[in-house]
Design an enzyme around this catalytic site. Structure first.
Site, PDB file in Angstrom:
ATOM      1  N   SER B  21      68.303 121.874  99.016  1.00 53.87           N
ATOM      2  CA  SER B  21      69.043 121.769 100.272  1.00 53.87           C
ATOM      3  C   SER B  21      70.522 121.474 100.016  1.00 53.87           C
ATOM      4  O   SER B  21      70.867 120.663  99.162  1.00 53.87           O
ATOM      5  CB  SER B  21      68.429 120.659 101.114  1.00 53.87           C
ATOM      6  OG  SER B  21      69.086 120.571 102.348  1.00 53.87           O
ATOM      7  N   ASN B  69      80.022 115.647  95.732  1.00 52.08           N
ATOM      8  CA  ASN B  69      80.258 116.235  97.044  1.00 52.08           C
ATOM      9  C   ASN B  69      80.158 115.164  98.107  1.00 52.08           C
ATOM     10  O   ASN B  69      79.411 114.190  97.979  1.00 52.08           O
ATOM     11  CB  ASN B  69      79.266 117.370  97.344  1.00 52.08           C
ATOM     12  CG  ASN B  69      78.004 116.868  98.016  1.00 52.08           C
ATOM     13  OD1 ASN B  69      77.978 116.636  99.220  1.00 52.08           O
ATOM     14  ND2 ASN B  69      76.960 116.648  97.225  1.00 52.08           N
ATOM     15  N   GLY B  72      78.700 115.599 103.972  1.00 49.39           N
ATOM     16  CA  GLY B  72      78.380 114.792 105.142  1.00 49.39           C
ATOM     17  C   GLY B  72      77.534 115.503 106.175  1.00 49.39           C
ATOM     18  O   GLY B  72      77.744 115.368 107.383  1.00 49.39           O
ATOM     19  N   LEU B  73      76.547 116.288 105.673  1.00 53.70           N
ATOM     20  CA  LEU B  73      75.553 116.904 106.563  1.00 53.70           C
ATOM     21  C   LEU B  73      76.145 117.827 107.613  1.00 53.70           C
ATOM     22  O   LEU B  73      75.720 117.832 108.768  1.00 53.70           O
ATOM     23  CB  LEU B  73      74.699 115.819 107.246  1.00 53.70           C
ATOM     24  CG  LEU B  73      73.841 114.955 106.317  1.00 53.70           C
ATOM     25  CD1 LEU B  73      73.181 113.827 107.106  1.00 53.70           C
ATOM     26  CD2 LEU B  73      72.786 115.789 105.606  1.00 53.70           C
ATOM     27  N   ASN B 100      64.777 120.923 105.910  1.00 55.64           N
ATOM     28  CA  ASN B 100      65.286 119.633 105.428  1.00 55.64           C
ATOM     29  C   ASN B 100      65.917 118.905 106.613  1.00 55.64           C
ATOM     30  O   ASN B 100      66.829 119.420 107.253  1.00 55.64           O
ATOM     31  CB  ASN B 100      66.310 119.875 104.313  1.00 55.64           C
ATOM     32  CG  ASN B 100      66.854 118.573 103.734  1.00 55.64           C
ATOM     33  OD1 ASN B 100      67.640 117.887 104.369  1.00 55.64           O
ATOM     34  ND2 ASN B 100      66.426 118.241 102.540  1.00 55.64           N
ATOM     35  N   CYS B 131      70.773 110.737 101.959  1.00 54.12           N
ATOM     36  CA  CYS B 131      72.123 111.293 101.909  1.00 54.12           C
ATOM     37  C   CYS B 131      73.131 110.162 101.730  1.00 54.12           C
ATOM     38  O   CYS B 131      73.194 109.265 102.565  1.00 54.12           O
ATOM     39  CB  CYS B 131      72.457 112.074 103.181  1.00 54.12           C
ATOM     40  SG  CYS B 131      74.147 112.711 103.126  1.00 54.12           S
ATOM     41  N   LYS B 166      62.403 112.868 100.868  1.00 48.89           N
ATOM     42  CA  LYS B 166      63.387 113.051  99.790  1.00 48.89           C
ATOM     43  C   LYS B 166      64.075 111.718  99.493  1.00 48.89           C
ATOM     44  O   LYS B 166      64.720 111.124 100.354  1.00 48.89           O
ATOM     45  CB  LYS B 166      64.421 114.119 100.163  1.00 48.89           C
ATOM     46  CG  LYS B 166      65.390 114.421  99.021  1.00 48.89           C
ATOM     47  CD  LYS B 166      66.161 115.709  99.257  1.00 48.89           C
ATOM     48  CE  LYS B 166      67.201 115.946  98.170  1.00 48.89           C
ATOM     49  NZ  LYS B 166      67.964 117.185  98.380  1.00 48.89           N
ATOM     50  N   ASN B 193      67.815 112.840  95.149  1.00 51.92           N
ATOM     51  CA  ASN B 193      69.061 113.224  95.795  1.00 51.92           C
ATOM     52  C   ASN B 193      70.198 112.838  94.843  1.00 51.92           C
ATOM     53  O   ASN B 193      69.957 112.444  93.712  1.00 51.92           O
ATOM     54  CB  ASN B 193      69.180 112.506  97.154  1.00 51.92           C
ATOM     55  CG  ASN B 193      70.095 113.264  98.117  1.00 51.92           C
ATOM     56  OD1 ASN B 193      71.147 113.762  97.725  1.00 51.92           O
ATOM     57  ND2 ASN B 193      69.703 113.332  99.378  1.00 51.92           N
ATOM     58  N   GLY B 244      69.898 118.231  88.302  1.00 55.38           N
ATOM     59  CA  GLY B 244      70.446 118.790  87.068  1.00 55.38           C
ATOM     60  C   GLY B 244      69.679 119.931  86.462  1.00 55.38           C
ATOM     61  O   GLY B 244      69.941 120.312  85.318  1.00 55.38           O
TER      62      GLY B 244
END
Lengths: 241, 304
Positions: B21, B69, B72-73, B100, B131, B166, B193, B244
């Site tokens: 995602s 990154n 921010g969704l 997701n 997140c 997640k 995440n 990764g």
């Protein structure tokens, strides 16, 4: 977008810290001036997005400034090296939207994409006033190349060491109502304020360069846009400062 | 002939490779690059109840073997995802996708998850409680076992399809959070995440990321992700392992640690064909290590 192996044929310094690199390979994905390519460098995770200066189906010229260790690596690459490059990224300038007279305005390393644009506009029968802004005489590049295209060229320097003293906006004439611009944000803003219509190219830190990561999104009057995909060129009326 | 198929809570995948995602949008744009039907599935861009612009830019900072990154969704909101994004995906992807879901309250999660659960195209839900780029939500749910359990329980109540939670790696004890999700009825786990990180620009002496910090991902985090997948495997829930992963060897390593499927994230951003390359290389790499049936190696590192 295409991912291509391009071969460096030339890489030379044309002004202090500014390099012109020529590459050969399949450039068929490049369709408009103002698009960019995204170059992978050994040992660097992210690619380096660099605007297209000029191109043919088999050749590409880019001009870049050494701003960090990645572009420093790029500047040391000799002819014969092969680079992994994503080509034909971004929207570029839309020549069909340009009127008969266009002021093509570049500031510093915003100048390179304006060369390909000026060439394309002239080929389309438009009259072009190229305004190239630099800080000082020592930083000037491509003035002769623009003159060789046969368009009006005005060079400005902030310190007055060459050409018109001041900013690119000081060289804009009555006729320069429609502009295509690329350069630092304060320059774009000043040109925006002095123009009536046009297309402006923006810069942002990018992750992927092809629309996947949403790293370079900006607000426009037409909703959110990814500068790498729906940009980097925005129409004047879309811009939200 | 090797067998790359795996089954994720009843969902049969042709192979375990799934773009993660946030690195693949809603999939359809990648169809211009390759035939995305070769993918095991796709984990779609994180979706919230309301549309979101996300964080201010710069949102991206480069790191050694990775990036930070702070998007921010950014997403068009669950209603637009269902009415606009899923139909576009349906034209080029003919398998079940993974929705997701993120939120700022339990009600947010429930709202978006319940709607996406009803979509035929969705085979499984991945609930993002990890997140790092939003305040008052996201990771705040994933760092506390009780909160994680509360989200899990609430979403499970409104969903018929398998629910995977997640998890964030930004915790002292990921097993405690994972166990709380398992206890609350999670069908599976997705991990990891991004790791909270930052970079400072030496010229400006300011953080590169506008939001100061962001999520660090990319090849550099593979050992951390592998370790955490290995740690939570003992709970017995199926796992989508990620962090990764950039090669077919990484996929096999992640599966040996305990993953049933493997997501590929940051690598998609630098090699647009990363998932395709991995899927194409998988049979040869399996053969090299004497693997004929990929499903047989899941959790293999835990045995004898």
């Amino acid at each position: 977008m295409k991912r291509e192996a391009l071969t460096v044929t030339q890489n030379r310094e044309i002004a202090p810290g500014v390099f012109e690199m020529a590459l050969t390979g399949d450039l068929s994905a490049v369709t408009a001036p103002g698009q960019f390519v995204n170059i992978a460098l050994p040992g660097r995770f992210l690619r380096r997005p660099i605007s297209v200066c000029q191109w043919t189906a088999e050749s590409l010229t880019i001009i870049y400034k050494v701003v960090g260790t990645g572009t420093a690596d790029l500047s040391r690459l000799p002819a014969g090296e092969t680079l992994d490059v994503l080509t034909g990224l971004g929207n570029g300038y839309d020549i069909a939207k340009c009127p008969d007279h266009v002021a093509v305005i570049g500031g510093g390393v915003g100048v390179p994409p304006m060369y390909g644009l000026a060439k394309a506009l002239l080929a389309a029968g438009k009259s072009v006033h190229a305004i190239l802004g630099f800080n000082a005489k020592s930083e000037i590049f491509y003035e002769d190349s623009f003159r060789a295209l046969g368009c009006d060229v005005t060079v400005t320097t902030v310190d007055g060491s060459y050409g018109t003293k001041g900013f690119v906006t000081d060289a804009m004439t009555e006729a320069d109502r429609y502009v295509c611009a690329c350069g630092p944000l304060p320059m774009l803003k000043a040109v925006y304020n002095k123009s009536e219509d046009g297309q402006f190219s923006f810069e942002e830190r990018m992750g992927c360069g092809f629309g996947a990561c949403m790293g370079c999104t900006c607000h426009t009057t037409d909703g959110h846009k990814r500068l790498c995909k729906e940009g980097p060129v925005l129409e004047r009326r879309e811009i939200v400062w | 002939m090797v067998d790359t198929r795996v089954t994720l809570s009843g969902l049969m995948l042709d192979n375990p490779v799934i773009p993660a995602s946030g690195t693949f949008g809603f999939g359809y744009e990648f169809a211009d690059i390759y035939d995305i039907d070769i993918l095991g599935s796709i984990s779609l861009k994180g979706t919230t109840k309301e549309p979101r612009f996300g964080n201010p830019t710069p949102r991206i900072a480069e790191c050694r073997e990775g990036l930070i990154n702070s998007v921010g969704l950014q997403n068009p909101g669950v209603h637009a995802v269902i009415s606009e994004e899923l139909p576009k995906l349906a034209k080029c992807f003919h398998k079940k996708a993974i929705a997701n879901v993120s939120g700022f309250s339990i009600d947010d999660y429930v709202y978006a998850a319940a709607l996406l659960d009803k979509e035929d195209q969705i085979g499984l839900l991945e609930i993002n409680i990890s997140c790092p780029n939003v305040h008052h939500g996201g990771m705040a749910f994933g760092t506390d076992p009780q909160n994680a359990a509360a989200v899990t329980r609430a979403v499970k109540e409104v969903c018929q399809k398998p629910v995977y939670i997640k998890l964030t790696p930004n915790v002292t004890d990921i097993v405690a959070v994972a166990a709380a999700c398992a206890e609350a009825g999670a069908d599976g786990l997705s991990l990891i995440n991004t790791l909270l990180g930052m970079r400072i620009d030496l010229k400006t002496r300011r953080p590169v990321i506008a939001n100061t910090m962001g999520g660090f991902s990319g090849r550099a985090i593979q050992p951390v992700a592998l370790r955490m997948v290995y740690q939570v495997y003992g709970l017995g829930l199926p796992i989508m392992g990620m962090g990764g992963v950039s090669t077919a060897e990484d996929v096999i390593e992640m599966m040996l640690a305990g993953a049933t499927a493997v997501q590929v994230g940051a690598e998609n951003l630098v090699i647009p064909t990363a998932c395709k390359d991995i899927i194409e290389n998988l049979p040869a790499v399996m053969a090299r290590y004497g693997i004929t049936r990929l499903a047989d190696i899941i959790g293999g590192a835990h045995h004898g």
